[in-house]
Scaffold this motif. Structure first.
Motif, PDB file in Angstrom:
ATOM      1  N   ARG A 248       6.427   5.973   1.839  1.00 55.68           N
ATOM      2  CA  ARG A 248       5.939   6.206   0.473  1.00 55.68           C
ATOM      3  C   ARG A 248       6.245   5.017  -0.429  1.00 55.68           C
ATOM      4  O   ARG A 248       5.421   4.618  -1.252  1.00 55.68           O
ATOM      5  CB  ARG A 248       6.565   7.482  -0.092  1.00 55.68           C
ATOM      6  CG  ARG A 248       6.011   8.770   0.523  1.00 55.68           C
ATOM      7  CD  ARG A 248       6.468   9.982  -0.282  1.00 55.68           C
ATOM      8  NE  ARG A 248       5.862  11.203   0.208  1.00 55.68           N
ATOM      9  CZ  ARG A 248       6.398  12.018   1.090  1.00 55.68           C
ATOM     10  NH1 ARG A 248       7.581  11.701   1.633  1.00 55.68           N
ATOM     11  NH2 ARG A 248       5.804  13.121   1.477  1.00 55.68           N
ATOM     12  N   ASP A 251       3.982   2.163   0.357  1.00 58.63           N
ATOM     13  CA  ASP A 251       2.637   2.427  -0.161  1.00 58.63           C
ATOM     14  C   ASP A 251       2.573   2.092  -1.650  1.00 58.63           C
ATOM     15  O   ASP A 251       1.609   1.466  -2.121  1.00 58.63           O
ATOM     16  CB  ASP A 251       2.279   3.896   0.078  1.00 58.63           C
ATOM     17  CG  ASP A 251       0.841   4.206  -0.321  1.00 58.63           C
ATOM     18  OD1 ASP A 251      -0.042   3.372  -0.029  1.00 58.63           O
ATOM     19  OD2 ASP A 251       0.600   5.269  -0.914  1.00 58.63           O
ATOM     20  N   THR A 254       2.536  -1.698  -2.109  1.00 53.74           N
ATOM     21  CA  THR A 254       1.245  -2.346  -1.873  1.00 53.74           C
ATOM     22  C   THR A 254       0.334  -2.230  -3.089  1.00 53.74           C
ATOM     23  O   THR A 254      -0.468  -3.127  -3.357  1.00 53.74           O
ATOM     24  CB  THR A 254       0.537  -1.742  -0.644  1.00 53.74           C
ATOM     25  OG1 THR A 254       0.341  -0.339  -0.831  1.00 53.74           O
ATOM     26  CG2 THR A 254       1.331  -1.976   0.625  1.00 53.74           C
ATOM     27  N   GLN A 255       0.478  -1.139  -3.840  1.00 51.80           N
ATOM     28  CA  GLN A 255      -0.294  -1.009  -5.080  1.00 51.80           C
ATOM     29  C   GLN A 255       0.144  -2.059  -6.092  1.00 51.80           C
ATOM     30  O   GLN A 255      -0.688  -2.623  -6.822  1.00 51.80           O
ATOM     31  CB  GLN A 255      -0.114   0.395  -5.648  1.00 51.80           C
ATOM     32  CG  GLN A 255      -0.647   1.511  -4.753  1.00 51.80           C
ATOM     33  CD  GLN A 255      -0.361   2.889  -5.317  1.00 51.80           C
ATOM     34  OE1 GLN A 255      -0.525   3.130  -6.511  1.00 51.80           O
ATOM     35  NE2 GLN A 255       0.077   3.806  -4.469  1.00 51.80           N
ATOM     36  N   ARG A 288      -1.784  -2.503   3.306  1.00 53.00           N
ATOM     37  CA  ARG A 288      -1.833  -1.115   2.838  1.00 53.00           C
ATOM     38  C   ARG A 288      -2.402  -0.188   3.906  1.00 53.00           C
ATOM     39  O   ARG A 288      -1.940   0.942   4.076  1.00 53.00           O
ATOM     40  CB  ARG A 288      -2.670  -1.030   1.564  1.00 53.00           C
ATOM     41  CG  ARG A 288      -2.625   0.349   0.934  1.00 53.00           C
ATOM     42  CD  ARG A 288      -3.301   0.381  -0.410  1.00 53.00           C
ATOM     43  NE  ARG A 288      -3.111   1.666  -1.049  1.00 53.00           N
ATOM     44  CZ  ARG A 288      -3.592   1.986  -2.250  1.00 53.00           C
ATOM     45  NH1 ARG A 288      -4.278   1.087  -2.937  1.00 53.00           N
ATOM     46  NH2 ARG A 288      -3.384   3.175  -2.762  1.00 53.00           N
ATOM     47  N   VAL A 291       0.350   0.452   6.324  1.00 52.36           N
ATOM     48  CA  VAL A 291       1.456   1.197   5.723  1.00 52.36           C
ATOM     49  C   VAL A 291       1.186   2.709   5.727  1.00 52.36           C
ATOM     50  O   VAL A 291       2.129   3.508   5.764  1.00 52.36           O
ATOM     51  CB  VAL A 291       1.707   0.685   4.279  1.00 52.36           C
ATOM     52  CG1 VAL A 291       2.492   1.687   3.455  1.00 52.36           C
ATOM     53  CG2 VAL A 291       2.446  -0.647   4.320  1.00 52.36           C
ATOM     54  N   GLN A 292      -0.090   3.094   5.746  1.00 52.67           N
ATOM     55  CA  GLN A 292      -0.422   4.517   5.768  1.00 52.67           C
ATOM     56  C   GLN A 292       0.138   5.228   6.990  1.00 52.67           C
ATOM     57  O   GLN A 292       0.264   6.462   7.004  1.00 52.67           O
ATOM     58  CB  GLN A 292      -1.955   4.705   5.715  1.00 52.67           C
ATOM     59  CG  GLN A 292      -2.648   4.071   4.539  1.00 52.67           C
ATOM     60  CD  GLN A 292      -2.054   4.500   3.215  1.00 52.67           C
ATOM     61  OE1 GLN A 292      -1.882   5.688   2.949  1.00 52.67           O
ATOM     62  NE2 GLN A 292      -1.714   3.526   2.375  1.00 52.67           N
TER      63      GLN A 292
END
Length: 295
Positions: A248, A251, A254-255, A288, A291-292
């Motif tokens: 999490r 994630d 990455t944003q 990203r 990373v999911q």
């Protein structure tokens, strides 16, 4: 402890007495831990224990768990249904008063439907509880194997993620080294923009001119975005080394990477810097996507 992937597969076989079974567990990425069971009829009562066992081995992921069960049976002992036999013998006696009959043979009577039946052995509560415990224990073996498969996949995944972060750092430092980012270059651009502004509006007050100059300087300076990108790179590496579930947080990171890359592109005053920003966005998208799959 390396990162853990949410993707994995495992299988565990078991047996008890004449029963044979095997568990199959499949896991893919998910926001939380979502488990779906496919159990034979009559075994729904063990589902809470299975969920608890899986929770010891996984925190996130969509998991499908199926149980295939084969309970072979021995030849059941035969018994005479006394009620059916009495009814048959009563019918024979009644017919003898009406018609002449040959004496019936024992095997003929036993061959009549319902007279001879199998005596199925019933499973008592202790036997049922022992069998369910064996199924849960076997599921635990499958859950541990799934955790190992996810950890193995996580080690491979971490290598890919580190490569992406290394590339993000390389591109960020390339942007920082670009001549258009230097103080002298920004000062020259700002001077030219102010001159252009004064040429278009010579009557601007000094206060308004100062405001416009500050705004132009802010738009031209990408050093803050570069500093943030470098800081995010360090944070990502800290998460890799933390030994804690980091999916999490990665994630979210990455944003943040993507936000800074977008701002870098929008502020870029040179084609070369724009190109670097676009390359950054492409690598961040790849990061990203991977990373999911991290728990």
């Amino acid at each position: 402890m390396p990162l853990i992937s949410m993707t994995g597969f495992s299988r565990a076989d078991g047996e008890q007495g004449l029963a044979r079974w095997h568990w199959e567990l499949r896991s893919v990425n998910g926001k939380g831990l979502d488990v779906r069971f496919r159990l034979p009829p009559g075994f729904e009562s063990i589902e809470p224990r299975l969920r608890e066992e899986l929770g010891r081995h996984a925190r996130r992921g969509n998991v499908q768990a199926s149980l295939t069960l084969d309970r072979a049976k021995t030849a059941a002992p035969l018994r005479i249904n006394q009620d059916a036999l009495a009814a048959v013998l009563g019918a024979i006696r009644s017919l003898r008063g009406e018609v002449e009959l040959a004496p019936p043979s024992p095997e003929g009577i036993l061959a009549l439907k319902g007279v001879l039946e199998s005596a199925e052995a019933e499973e008592n509560e202790d036997e049922r509880a022992a069998f369910e415990a064996a199924l849960v224990s076997s599921f635990g073996v499958a859950a541990a194997a799934l955790a190992k498969a996810r950890a193995d996949e996580g080690r491979k995944l971490e290598t890919v993620l580190r490569e992406h972060v290394d590339e993000i750092e390389r591109l960020t430092r390339q942007a920082a080294a670009s001549p258009v980012v230097s103080v002298d270059a920004m000062r020259a651009r700002l001077k030219a923009q102010i001159a252009e502004l004064l040429g278009a509006s010579p009557s601007l007050s000094e206060e308004r001119l100062a405001q416009e100059a500050a705004l132009l300087a802010t738009k031209a300076d990408v050093r803050e975005e570069i500093d943030r990108l470098i800081a995010h790179v360090a944070q990502a590496r800290d998460l890799f080394a933390s030994g804690e579930p980091a999916g999490r947080r990665l994630d979210f990171l990455t944003q943040e990477f993507n936000r800074e890359a977008n701002t870098l592109c929008s502020k870029a005053a040179d084609v070369s810097l724009t190109r670097i920003g676009l390359e950054l966005k492409a690598v961040i998208d790849q990061l990203r996507e991977q990373v999911q799959n991290v728990e």
